[in-house]
Write a protein that holds these residues in place. Sequence first.
Motif, PDB file in Angstrom:
ATOM      1  N   LEU A 124     -21.177  -1.256   3.003  1.00 34.07           N
ATOM      2  CA  LEU A 124     -20.383  -2.456   3.241  1.00 34.07           C
ATOM      3  C   LEU A 124     -19.032  -2.091   3.848  1.00 34.07           C
ATOM      4  O   LEU A 124     -18.579  -2.723   4.808  1.00 34.07           O
ATOM      5  N   LEU A 125     -18.392  -1.055   3.317  1.00 34.59           N
ATOM      6  CA  LEU A 125     -17.087  -0.646   3.823  1.00 34.59           C
ATOM      7  C   LEU A 125     -17.188  -0.142   5.262  1.00 34.59           C
ATOM      8  O   LEU A 125     -16.355  -0.481   6.105  1.00 34.59           O
ATOM      9  N   GLU A 126     -18.195   0.670   5.558  1.00 32.89           N
ATOM     10  CA  GLU A 126     -18.367   1.190   6.918  1.00 32.89           C
ATOM     11  C   GLU A 126     -18.501   0.059   7.934  1.00 32.89           C
ATOM     12  O   GLU A 126     -17.909   0.106   9.018  1.00 32.89           O
ATOM     13  N   PRO A 143       0.830  -1.220   0.000  1.00 32.27           N
ATOM     14  CA  PRO A 143       0.000   0.000   0.000  1.00 32.27           C
ATOM     15  C   PRO A 143       0.853   1.253   0.000  1.00 32.27           C
ATOM     16  O   PRO A 143       1.987   1.260   0.478  1.00 32.27           O
ATOM     17  N   PHE A 144       0.286   2.324  -0.516  1.00 34.06           N
ATOM     18  CA  PHE A 144       1.000   3.599  -0.577  1.00 34.06           C
ATOM     19  C   PHE A 144       1.210   4.178   0.816  1.00 34.06           C
ATOM     20  O   PHE A 144       0.289   4.217   1.636  1.00 34.06           O
ATOM     21  N   THR A 145       2.410   4.673   1.069  1.00 32.92           N
ATOM     22  CA  THR A 145       2.707   5.248   2.385  1.00 32.92           C
ATOM     23  C   THR A 145       1.896   6.504   2.650  1.00 32.92           C
ATOM     24  O   THR A 145       1.563   6.797   3.797  1.00 32.92           O
ATOM     25  N   TRP A 146       1.564   7.248   1.578  1.00 32.05           N
ATOM     26  CA  TRP A 146       0.821   8.496   1.817  1.00 32.05           C
ATOM     27  C   TRP A 146      -0.639   8.236   2.182  1.00 32.05           C
ATOM     28  O   TRP A 146      -1.379   9.156   2.507  1.00 32.05           O
ATOM     29  N   ASN A 147      -1.051   6.981   2.153  1.00 28.31           N
ATOM     30  CA  ASN A 147      -2.397   6.638   2.609  1.00 28.31           C
ATOM     31  C   ASN A 147      -2.411   6.178   4.070  1.00 28.31           C
ATOM     32  O   ASN A 147      -3.474   5.850   4.607  1.00 28.31           O
ATOM     33  N   ASN A 148      -1.238   6.135   4.707  1.00 28.69           N
ATOM     34  CA  ASN A 148      -1.159   5.588   6.065  1.00 28.69           C
ATOM     35  C   ASN A 148      -2.097   6.294   7.037  1.00 28.69           C
ATOM     36  O   ASN A 148      -2.776   5.660   7.845  1.00 28.69           O
ATOM     37  N   ALA A 149      -2.122   7.621   6.974  1.00 29.92           N
ATOM     38  CA  ALA A 149      -2.967   8.372   7.903  1.00 29.92           C
ATOM     39  C   ALA A 149      -4.443   8.078   7.658  1.00 29.92           C
ATOM     40  O   ALA A 149      -5.218   7.896   8.605  1.00 29.92           O
ATOM     41  N   THR A 150      -4.822   8.005   6.392  1.00 25.64           N
ATOM     42  CA  THR A 150      -6.213   7.692   6.045  1.00 25.64           C
ATOM     43  C   THR A 150      -6.591   6.302   6.532  1.00 25.64           C
ATOM     44  O   THR A 150      -7.671   6.099   7.118  1.00 25.64           O
ATOM     45  N   LEU A 151      -5.704   5.340   6.296  1.00 28.80           N
ATOM     46  CA  LEU A 151      -5.996   3.967   6.715  1.00 28.80           C
ATOM     47  C   LEU A 151      -6.107   3.875   8.233  1.00 28.80           C
ATOM     48  O   LEU A 151      -7.003   3.202   8.758  1.00 28.80           O
ATOM     49  N   ALA A 152      -5.210   4.537   8.938  1.00 26.00           N
ATOM     50  CA  ALA A 152      -5.196   4.446  10.401  1.00 26.00           C
ATOM     51  C   ALA A 152      -6.411   5.123  11.030  1.00 26.00           C
ATOM     52  O   ALA A 152      -6.978   4.615  12.003  1.00 26.00           O
ATOM     53  N   ARG A 153      -6.824   6.258  10.482  1.00 26.21           N
ATOM     54  CA  ARG A 153      -7.910   7.019  11.099  1.00 26.21           C
ATOM     55  C   ARG A 153      -9.295   6.518  10.681  1.00 26.21           C
ATOM     56  O   ARG A 153     -10.303   6.916  11.264  1.00 26.21           O
ATOM     57  N   CYS A 169     -14.436   9.263  13.009  1.00 26.65           N
ATOM     58  CA  CYS A 169     -15.766   9.493  13.568  1.00 26.65           C
ATOM     59  C   CYS A 169     -15.685  10.123  14.959  1.00 26.65           C
ATOM     60  O   CYS A 169     -16.309  11.158  15.221  1.00 26.65           O
ATOM     61  N   LYS A 170     -14.904   9.526  15.847  1.00 24.79           N
ATOM     62  CA  LYS A 170     -14.882   9.957  17.238  1.00 24.79           C
ATOM     63  C   LYS A 170     -14.180  11.299  17.445  1.00 24.79           C
ATOM     64  O   LYS A 170     -14.548  12.070  18.327  1.00 24.79           O
ATOM     65  N   GLU A 171     -13.156  11.570  16.620  1.00 27.19           N
ATOM     66  CA  GLU A 171     -12.384  12.794  16.816  1.00 27.19           C
ATOM     67  C   GLU A 171     -12.716  13.885  15.795  1.00 27.19           C
ATOM     68  O   GLU A 171     -12.670  15.075  16.115  1.00 27.19           O
ATOM     69  N   ASP A 172     -13.043  13.481  14.567  1.00 28.24           N
ATOM     70  CA  ASP A 172     -13.310  14.464  13.518  1.00 28.24           C
ATOM     71  C   ASP A 172     -14.794  14.603  13.195  1.00 28.24           C
ATOM     72  O   ASP A 172     -15.166  15.411  12.340  1.00 28.24           O
ATOM     73  N   ASN A 173     -15.613  13.780  13.853  1.00 24.32           N
ATOM     74  CA  ASN A 173     -17.062  13.813  13.636  1.00 24.32           C
ATOM     75  C   ASN A 173     -17.434  13.489  12.184  1.00 24.32           C
ATOM     76  O   ASN A 173     -18.447  13.959  11.677  1.00 24.32           O
ATOM     77  N   LYS A 174     -16.610  12.682  11.527  1.00 18.17           N
ATOM     78  CA  LYS A 174     -16.922  12.196  10.177  1.00 18.17           C
ATOM     79  C   LYS A 174     -17.320  10.736  10.316  1.00 18.17           C
ATOM     80  O   LYS A 174     -16.474   9.836  10.304  1.00 18.17           O
ATOM     81  N   CYS A 175     -18.615  10.502  10.458  1.00 16.71           N
ATOM     82  CA  CYS A 175     -19.106   9.169  10.823  1.00 16.71           C
ATOM     83  C   CYS A 175     -19.898   8.481   9.720  1.00 16.71           C
ATOM     84  O   CYS A 175     -20.366   7.355   9.913  1.00 16.71           O
ATOM     85  N   SER A 176     -20.089   9.138   8.587  1.00 18.43           N
ATOM     86  CA  SER A 176     -20.874   8.541   7.505  1.00 18.43           C
ATOM     87  C   SER A 176     -20.230   8.845   6.164  1.00 18.43           C
ATOM     88  O   SER A 176     -20.143  10.014   5.753  1.00 18.43           O
ATOM     89  N   LEU A 177     -19.785   7.795   5.479  1.00 20.86           N
ATOM     90  CA  LEU A 177     -19.247   7.964   4.136  1.00 20.86           C
ATOM     91  C   LEU A 177     -20.363   8.274   3.146  1.00 20.86           C
ATOM     92  O   LEU A 177     -20.147   8.966   2.143  1.00 20.86           O
ATOM     93  N   ILE A 178     -21.560   7.765   3.429  1.00 21.67           N
ATOM     94  CA  ILE A 178     -22.689   7.967   2.524  1.00 21.67           C
ATOM     95  C   ILE A 178     -23.126   9.428   2.510  1.00 21.67           C
ATOM     96  O   ILE A 178     -23.433   9.993   1.459  1.00 21.67           O
ATOM     97  N   GLU A 179     -23.149  10.060   3.675  1.00 21.08           N
ATOM     98  CA  GLU A 179     -23.662  11.425   3.785  1.00 21.08           C
ATOM     99  C   GLU A 179     -22.612  12.483   3.469  1.00 21.08           C
ATOM    100  O   GLU A 179     -22.959  13.632   3.164  1.00 21.08           O
ATOM    101  N   ALA A 180     -21.346  12.139   3.523  1.00 17.77           N
ATOM    102  CA  ALA A 180     -20.285  13.117   3.264  1.00 17.77           C
ATOM    103  C   ALA A 180     -20.246  13.497   1.780  1.00 17.77           C
ATOM    104  O   ALA A 180     -20.714  12.751   0.916  1.00 17.77           O
TER     105      ALA A 180
END
Length: 421
Positions: A190-192, A47-57, A203-214
């Motif tokens: 399915l991904l969620e 996997p790409f290293t620049w995706n690490n933060a996205t994958l972790a969060r 979700c817990k820290e950034d309040n981004k809890c829905s991929l569908i609604e974003a």
Amino acid sequence: MKKRSLVFSFVWLACGSVVAQTDDYKPMDNYKLEQVLVVSRHNLRTPFTWNNATLARSTPNSWPKWNENGNELTTKGGALEVYMGHYFRVWLQNAGLLPEVGCPEKDDVYIYSNSRQRTVATAQFFTVGAFPSCDITVHHRPLPEKDTWDSMDPIFNYVITNKDSSFKELTRKAMNDKLNSLNLESSYRLLEELIDYKNSGSCKEDNKCSLIEAKNTFIVEPGSDPNISGPLKVGNSMAEALMMEYYEGFPLEQITWGKVLSPQQWQQLMKLRNGYQEIQFSAPMVSQNLAKPLVTYISNTLIGTPKEDSPKLILLVGHDTNIATLLSALQAEDYQLPHQYETTPIGGKVVFQRWSNKNSKQDFLKIEYVYQSVNQIRNAEKLTLDNPPQHVTLSLKGCPINAQGFCLWSDFEKVLKTALR
């Protein structure tokens, strides 16, 4: 156009050079293979290293550890490419393009790679499989210390060069229209569930809890590829990382944290990955701009140079984006790849073949997508007479094909000229 599958036109034994032709291949008796140009995606990478933060969060779960560094070809990817190289060698020998015994002439083979570890290594492993003990050079620019746009080889660099403000607006509109035409809600859901998104840092820290609604935002700037910021980028990154782990052979329960996916669910999940790429590059005007350096190289090689003065085999090793933009720029008809979840799979190759008809003295084009199935990659299966790679015949809008998959070479020349306008 209805998608077409190619009859197994060339197959081989991994341990030898036995090749069989089916009855469906008999019409080829009047044709001679003159030249082959292959545009390949690199093989299996981390996997790409620049995706690490996205994958972790995006998930509270821990991701599996890889043996190689990020962005690099894996050992398994090298083995898979050796199999493919061996396969191509036997086909080209059987077709009479290259000698049955010994090494090809120095000028008959030209291999060129983008300046990335994963592409250079792919080209090298292909060469080992195709031409063992032969002195075949893999041409490439020096590898950079860091992957950046300006360190890309210009031939493989898929960045916007059009600075017209109207181009930006038309590109954004095309991307938005394509997004609206795709139904991705079930894929997001399915991904969620799979990644436990509701308990993630996003979700817990950034309040981004829905991929569908974003909402997604389209970024179109010269010097970069068309970009998407928002839930689709998250979905693309997650789906791609999971797919690479599946290919690499991680235990199923480790890949998806105990939730083993069915083939249908994998297909559903990869709609996020395929959809991201389709939104980026589906508009021909965008792809023509991004793919112009590669199309120019192909045109100069296949049309600008007499075939008798050009290499018989040209292999260009780049990225999935190179293939996606190239096929869109050439206005390829819709296609499906059986036994695959990706539309531009790892190690897959678009094979441009120049055939001459012995009777009419005309030249013809045949394009095939040659690739390994999901199971062949995951299981590291050797390609054999009983287990060949997958084949799909491609066609271009301006180059209609006959029953054998051939179109007139003169029509192909027109397609290339149109793509370069």
